[in-house]
Write an enzyme that holds these catalytic residues in place. Structure first.
Site, PDB file in Angstrom:
ATOM      1  N   SER A 272       0.824  -1.222   0.000  1.00  0.00           N
ATOM      2  CA  SER A 272       0.000   0.000   0.000  1.00  0.00           C
ATOM      3  C   SER A 272       0.852   1.264   0.000  1.00  0.00           C
ATOM      4  CB  SER A 272      -0.893   0.021   1.244  1.00  0.00           C
ATOM      5  OG  SER A 272      -1.619  -1.173   1.351  1.00  0.00           O
TER       6      SER A 272
ATOM      7  N   THR B  69       0.303  -6.704   1.349  1.00  0.00           N
ATOM      8  CA  THR B  69      -0.587  -7.392   2.283  1.00  0.00           C
ATOM      9  C   THR B  69      -2.042  -7.056   2.001  1.00  0.00           C
ATOM     10  OG1 THR B  69       1.143  -7.268   3.939  1.00  0.00           O
ATOM     11  CG2 THR B  69      -1.066  -7.760   4.732  1.00  0.00           C
ATOM     12  N   CYS B  70      -2.342  -5.797   1.845  1.00  0.00           N
ATOM     13  CA  CYS B  70      -3.740  -5.370   1.709  1.00  0.00           C
ATOM     14  C   CYS B  70      -4.427  -6.089   0.555  1.00  0.00           C
ATOM     15  CB  CYS B  70      -3.792  -3.853   1.515  1.00  0.00           C
ATOM     16  SG  CYS B  70      -5.445  -3.263   1.181  1.00  0.00           S
TER      17      CYS B  70
ATOM     18  N   TYR C   9      -8.283  -7.675  15.931  1.00  0.00           N
ATOM     19  CA  TYR C   9      -9.304  -7.615  14.888  1.00  0.00           C
ATOM     20  C   TYR C   9      -9.189  -8.751  13.883  1.00  0.00           C
ATOM     21  CZ  TYR C   9      -6.339  -5.465  11.229  1.00  0.00           C
ATOM     22  OH  TYR C   9      -5.390  -5.218  10.279  1.00  0.00           O
TER      23      TYR C   9
ATOM     24  N   ALA D 139      14.881  -7.377  -2.114  1.00  0.00           N
ATOM     25  CA  ALA D 139      15.940  -6.365  -2.054  1.00  0.00           C
ATOM     26  C   ALA D 139      16.466  -6.277  -0.629  1.00  0.00           C
ATOM     27  CB  ALA D 139      15.385  -5.014  -2.481  1.00  0.00           C
TER      28      ALA D 139
ATOM     29  N   LYS E 298      -9.695 -10.696   2.669  1.00  0.00           N
ATOM     30  CA  LYS E 298     -10.445 -10.845   3.924  1.00  0.00           C
ATOM     31  C   LYS E 298     -11.880 -10.377   3.747  1.00  0.00           C
ATOM     32  CE  LYS E 298     -10.760  -7.524   6.510  1.00  0.00           C
ATOM     33  NZ  LYS E 298     -10.005  -6.814   7.504  1.00  0.00           N
TER      34      LYS E 298
ATOM     35  N   GLY F  45      -0.917 -11.401  16.581  1.00  0.00           N
ATOM     36  CA  GLY F  45      -0.192 -10.149  16.388  1.00  0.00           C
ATOM     37  C   GLY F  45       0.703 -10.189  15.166  1.00  0.00           C
TER      38      GLY F  45
ATOM     39  N   ALA G 247     -12.354   0.068  11.034  1.00  0.00           N
ATOM     40  CA  ALA G 247     -13.464  -0.885  11.105  1.00  0.00           C
ATOM     41  C   ALA G 247     -12.939  -2.254  11.472  1.00  0.00           C
ATOM     42  CB  ALA G 247     -14.165  -0.958   9.763  1.00  0.00           C
TER      43      ALA G 247
ATOM     44  N   GLU H 160     -12.262 -11.224  13.133  1.00  0.00           N
ATOM     45  CA  GLU H 160     -12.804 -11.264  11.767  1.00  0.00           C
ATOM     46  C   GLU H 160     -12.820 -12.688  11.215  1.00  0.00           C
ATOM     47  OE1 GLU H 160     -11.608  -6.767  10.274  1.00  0.00           O
ATOM     48  OE2 GLU H 160     -10.263  -8.401   9.798  1.00  0.00           O
TER      49      GLU H 160
ATOM     50  N   ARG I  54      -5.966 -14.679  25.525  1.00  0.00           N
ATOM     51  CA  ARG I  54      -5.393 -14.673  26.893  1.00  0.00           C
ATOM     52  C   ARG I  54      -5.879 -13.491  27.726  1.00  0.00           C
ATOM     53  NH1 ARG I  54      -0.466 -11.234  26.518  1.00  0.00           N
ATOM     54  NH2 ARG I  54      -0.452 -10.644  24.342  1.00  0.00           N
TER      55      ARG I  54
ATOM     56  N   CYS J 265      -6.621  -6.955   3.734  1.00  0.00           N
ATOM     57  CA  CYS J 265      -7.932  -6.305   3.665  1.00  0.00           C
ATOM     58  C   CYS J 265      -8.853  -6.861   2.579  1.00  0.00           C
ATOM     59  CB  CYS J 265      -7.795  -4.807   3.393  1.00  0.00           C
ATOM     60  SG  CYS J 265      -6.283  -4.039   3.934  1.00  0.00           S
TER      61      CYS J 265
ATOM     62  N   GLU K 168     -29.712   7.272  11.972  1.00  0.00           N
ATOM     63  CA  GLU K 168     -30.435   8.435  12.493  1.00  0.00           C
ATOM     64  C   GLU K 168     -30.252   8.565  14.017  1.00  0.00           C
ATOM     65  OE1 GLU K 168     -34.870   8.324  12.316  1.00  0.00           O
ATOM     66  OE2 GLU K 168     -34.592   6.280  11.593  1.00  0.00           O
TER      67      GLU K 168
ATOM     68  N   HIS L 249     -34.669   8.853   7.777  1.00  0.00           N
ATOM     69  CA  HIS L 249     -35.554   7.870   8.389  1.00  0.00           C
ATOM     70  C   HIS L 249     -36.139   6.931   7.335  1.00  0.00           C
ATOM     71  CE1 HIS L 249     -38.274   6.330  11.412  1.00  0.00           C
ATOM     72  NE2 HIS L 249     -39.274   6.457  10.564  1.00  0.00           N
TER      73      HIS L 249
ATOM     74  N   GLY M 249      -7.141 -12.167  20.101  1.00  0.00           N
ATOM     75  CA  GLY M 249      -8.342 -11.381  20.401  1.00  0.00           C
ATOM     76  C   GLY M 249      -8.360 -10.064  19.654  1.00  0.00           C
TER      77      GLY M 249
END
Ligand code: FAD
Length: 461
Positions: free
Chosen positions: A15, A42-43, A180, A115, A51, A264, A343, A184, A201, A48, A444, A439, A178
């Site tokens: 990215s 990675t993304c 994201y 590299a 996933k 992690g 998110a 996910e 943990r 992302c 709202e 609405h 634990g």
């Protein structure tokens, strides 16, 4: 000035690296970028994007349940993992190709290979017998999953990287972690009908998020069938004839088919030759940079996950833009890490921006007003689902500015992007409320919250 092959050499076409390389080449500089795996990083390749496809595949099962409540009969709905994985991989290949093509269109030379730094101006492309010199170097090598390497049996576990390519959908999965990514993937597999256990943990999932969000989401994912075990460490994994047995420190043994460690990520700096170029690391092992992403070497910068500041794709991209402005446009620019929305694509998802309630209580000079609502979304009226939405506004009582917004529920990631504009702009609660509601929507609620949370009504939800 010495005669270098390039003005800028970028290590890592993810990215951050891709954006920096393109901007700099479009500005007329001679730029090359090295990528050892697939362009997009990675993304695009193992983060992302794939996933989110997996989340969307998984969410279909929930949509089917809702459909029944609305009178639909969908006979024989089945899911075929290989079909989905193939479609996902074709799309990822297409996207990676677009990234590579865009580099070419901007005039960036793409070097396939790993590299490593030989000195502050020279990189070697490993195995290709090639060295390249550059006036300036940008390191954007990202991060890698971390696993407890000394745990007996850890070789039987996978990480998110392999989870994208499982040859078949397991019947049972155990996810360690634990954060994201763990939450996910637990949602993804549970939605696809896999018996899913999440073991962490700590005292609750999503450390660092608002406590109400953490408690609410833990309850909601259990409603979706995920078994959540908290406050427990793994001690060993053993392969048996019927699967993998995961041993926990409390004496529990859980048999499963796949064990995924999402415990992690660490900056990817291994064997990069940083010492030869005078690039220092922080105590935590990230590349040490100043606010303009400059490393301890005069001609070398670093951006994105390898600097471990805020490990998100849009942040890596903004750091790339700031690098380009600072170094090539004589416009010193430091990225502002405040009020970056983020998110969690759990099921239900989370959207959050700004301060958690406890952060606000520490950093706001006076009182903090908190507005919370929990309700059942209209969508589930006919379905018997007792899933509930959480919306929370954190307000600095002195300035009346809304300093934090936290949402758990359908479309939370879409809502939070817009809420982020208001939080970043420093709008007050009264200015939020001056916006007329749309609405009937869930959003709202964000402009109609009237009652402050007090000790008396705190448990009303
Ligand atoms: P990367 O995108 O990791 O790119 C680094 C590139 O450098 C890689 O392609 C790598 O192969 C290459 N490389 C490394 N070393 C060398 C070398 N020596 N020579 C040549 N090439 C090299 N962020 C979000 O904002 N939203 C999300 O929903 C989200 N979901 C995620 C889900 C998962 C499972 C993961 C793992 C991450 C997710 N992220 C998400 C984080 C996001 O992917 C990263 O923050 C982002 O990709 C960082 O960009 P980067 O440029 O720093 O590094």
């Amino acid at each position: 000035m010495a005669d270098y092959d390039y003005d800028l050499f970028v290590i890592g076409a993810g990215s951050g690296g891709v954006r920096a390389a393109r901007l700099t080449a479009l500005g007329g500089k001679r730029v090359a970028i090295a990528e050892e795996f697939k362009v997009g990083g990675t993304c695009v390749v193992r983060g992302c994007v794939p996933k989110k496809f997996m989340v969307m595949a998984s969410e279909v099962s929930h949509a089917l349940e809702i459909a029944e409540g609305y009178g639909w009969t969908i006979p024989d709905a089945t899911f075929d993992w290989p079909t989905f994985i193939h479609a996902k991989d074709v799309e990822i290949g297409r996207l990676s190709g677009i990234y590579a093509a865009n580099l070419g269109k901007a005039g960036v030379d793409l070097v396939h290979g790993r590299a490593v730094l030989k000195d502050a101006h020279t990189v070697e492309i490993i195995g290709k017998g090639r060295t390249i010199t550059a006036e300036k170097i940008l390191i954007a090598t990202g991060g890698r999953p971390w696993v407890p390497a000394d745990m007996p049996g850890i070789e039987h576990a996978i990480t998110s990287e392999e989870a994208f390519h499982l040859p078949e959908l397991p019947k049972r999965i155990l996810i360690a972690g634990g954060g994201y990514i763990a939450v996910e993937f637990a949602g993804i597999f549970a939605g696809l009908g896999v018996e899913t256990t999440l073991i962490y943990r700590g005292p609750n999932i999503l450390r660092g998020f608002d406590d109400d969000v953490r408690a609410h989401l833990a309850g909601e994912i259990e409603k979706r069938g995920i078994k959540v075990i908290l406050g427990c460490q793994h001690t060993a994994i053993e392969k048996t004839e019927t699967g993998l047995v995961n041993r926990l420190e409390n004496g529990m043994e859980i048999e499963t088919d796949i064990i995924m460690f999402a415990t992690g990520r660490v900056p990817y700096v291994k064997d990069l030759g940083l010492e030869t170029a005078g690039v220092e690391l922080t105590e935590a092992g990230a590349i040490k940079v100043d606010e303009f992403s400059k490393t301890t070497a005069d001609n070398i910068w670093a951006i994105g996950d390898v600097t471990d500041r805020m490990n998100l794709t849009p942040v890596a991209i903004r750091e790339a833009v700031a690098f380009h402005e600072t170094v090539y446009r004589d416009n010193p620019m430091a990225f502002d890490y405040e009020a970056v929305a983020t998110a969690v694509f759990s099921q239900p998802p989370v959207g959050t921006v700004g301060l958690t309630e406890s952060e606000a209580r520490h950093s706001c000079p006076g009182e903090v007003d908190v507005y919370v609502t929990r309700f059942r979304p209209m969508k589930y009226a006919f379905t018997g689902s007792d899933e509930r939405v959480l919306m929370k506004l954190v307000v600095d009582a002195t300035s009346q500015k809304v300093v934090g917004v936290h949402i758990v529920g359908p479309e939370a990631p879409e809502m939070i992007q817009l809420a982020a504009i208001a939080v970043k702009a420093g709008l007050t609660k009264a200015q939020w409320d001056a916006a007329c509601a749309v609405h009937p929507t869930m959003a709202e609620e964000l402009v109609t919250l009237k009652e402050k949370q007090t000790p008396a009504n705190v448990s009303a939800g």
